[in-house]
Design an enzyme around this catalytic site. Sequence first.
Site, mmCIF file in Angstrom:
data_model
loop_
_atom_site.group_PDB
_atom_site.id
_atom_site.type_symbol
_atom_site.label_atom_id
_atom_site.label_comp_id
_atom_site.label_asym_id
_atom_site.label_seq_id
_atom_site.Cartn_x
_atom_site.Cartn_y
_atom_site.Cartn_z
ATOM 1 C CG ASN A 8 56.706 54.929 -29.096
ATOM 2 O OD1 ASN A 8 57.773 54.853 -29.702
ATOM 3 N ND2 ASN A 8 56.176 53.904 -28.444
ATOM 4 C CE LYS A 10 54.034 52.094 -30.834
ATOM 5 N NZ LYS A 10 52.881 51.204 -30.707
ATOM 6 C CG HIS A 95 55.925 50.479 -25.518
ATOM 7 N ND1 HIS A 95 55.339 49.450 -26.220
ATOM 8 C CD2 HIS A 95 55.251 51.598 -25.862
ATOM 9 C CE1 HIS A 95 54.345 49.954 -26.953
ATOM 10 N NE2 HIS A 95 54.277 51.251 -26.759
ATOM 11 C CD GLU A 97 54.645 48.261 -29.676
ATOM 12 O OE1 GLU A 97 55.589 49.021 -29.928
ATOM 13 O OE2 GLU A 97 53.460 48.518 -29.991
ATOM 14 C CD GLU A 165 51.371 53.046 -24.711
ATOM 15 O OE1 GLU A 165 51.218 53.988 -25.494
ATOM 16 O OE2 GLU A 165 52.159 52.114 -24.917
ATOM 17 N N GLY A 171 47.578 50.089 -31.565
ATOM 18 C CA GLY A 171 47.602 49.807 -32.997
ATOM 19 C C GLY A 171 46.390 49.059 -33.520
ATOM 20 C CB SER A 209 43.753 53.195 -30.899
ATOM 21 O OG SER A 209 44.257 51.954 -31.385
HETATM 22 P P1 13P Z 1 49.155 53.472 -31.321
HETATM 23 O O1 13P Z 1 48.859 54.950 -31.102
HETATM 24 O O2 13P Z 1 49.673 53.192 -32.698
HETATM 25 O O3 13P Z 1 48.010 52.616 -30.917
HETATM 26 O O4 13P Z 1 50.378 53.115 -30.346
HETATM 27 C C1 13P Z 1 50.284 53.463 -29.014
HETATM 28 C C2 13P Z 1 51.598 53.210 -28.389
HETATM 29 O O5 13P Z 1 51.996 52.081 -28.188
HETATM 30 C C3 13P Z 1 52.415 54.371 -28.024
HETATM 31 O O6 13P Z 1 53.495 54.010 -27.228
#
Ligand code: 13P
Length: 246
Positions: A8, A10, A95, A97, A165, A171, A209
């Site tokens: 992903n 982003k 997601h 976010e 997640e 992150g 992560s």
């Molecule tokens: P990270 O791997 O950067 O923690 O992000 C995970 C994520 O949100 C994947 O959709």
Amino acid sequence: MRPLIVGNWKMNTMRSEATALVAGLMEQRAELDPGCDLLVCPPFVILRPVADIIEGSPIALGAQDCHTDNSGAHTGDVSAGMLADAGCEFVIVGHSERRADHREDDVLVVSKAGAAHASGLQAIICVGETLDQRNAEETLSVVEGHLLSSVPDGATAENTVVAYEPIWAIGTGLTPTIEQISEVHDHIRALLVARFADGNEFRLLYGGSMNPGNAREILAVKNVNGGLVGGASLNVKDFWSICASV
Ligand code: 13P
């Protein structure tokens, strides 16, 4: 079942970075089948350039969001049909976010997943708890709520992937313990089995992560059938190392 590793991206990568990244993955994949399916989810405007490069290869294309409607007066939005037309096979919905930045709730997410299915896309539906919810020992009930309300009745193992997640792990470099991951994934599996005839066949991804250092251990957990990778998916070496951990 064959695991699925998803990058992903982003809101990252200019076109030149995206094409270099995917070209690097193509090179690795041409040399070795890591034993898992590979999917990259670039930003909307990068989908076509990436699609042109991966066409005919075993690397699949997905998007990071879609609208609930297939067309109409929705300025700034992109429909699932458009994503399929652009070469996508998958779309991430729900997601954390998007839930936070755009106030998306389960009602919207379930509708997006349904729109994805109607356009022939596989929906990757994300669920997960905040740190406060984890500390209050609400993780299993939060995940259960997301799962019941965000996964449409028409879901099958063919059209749906569930991604766990934990929001506090995204992150941050923090990850749950292997026992915690195992507990949540077993719970998700049991809920899917109770609700869907093919509940045992759904792929369940862990995200948050994930990196070359922890991937092997996490991917070995029963009922973890792949990963949803953010930061580490932006680097060919790291992402490939995670794929190879399968
Ligand atoms: P990270 O791997 O950067 O923690 O992000 C995970 C994520 O949100 C994947 O959709």
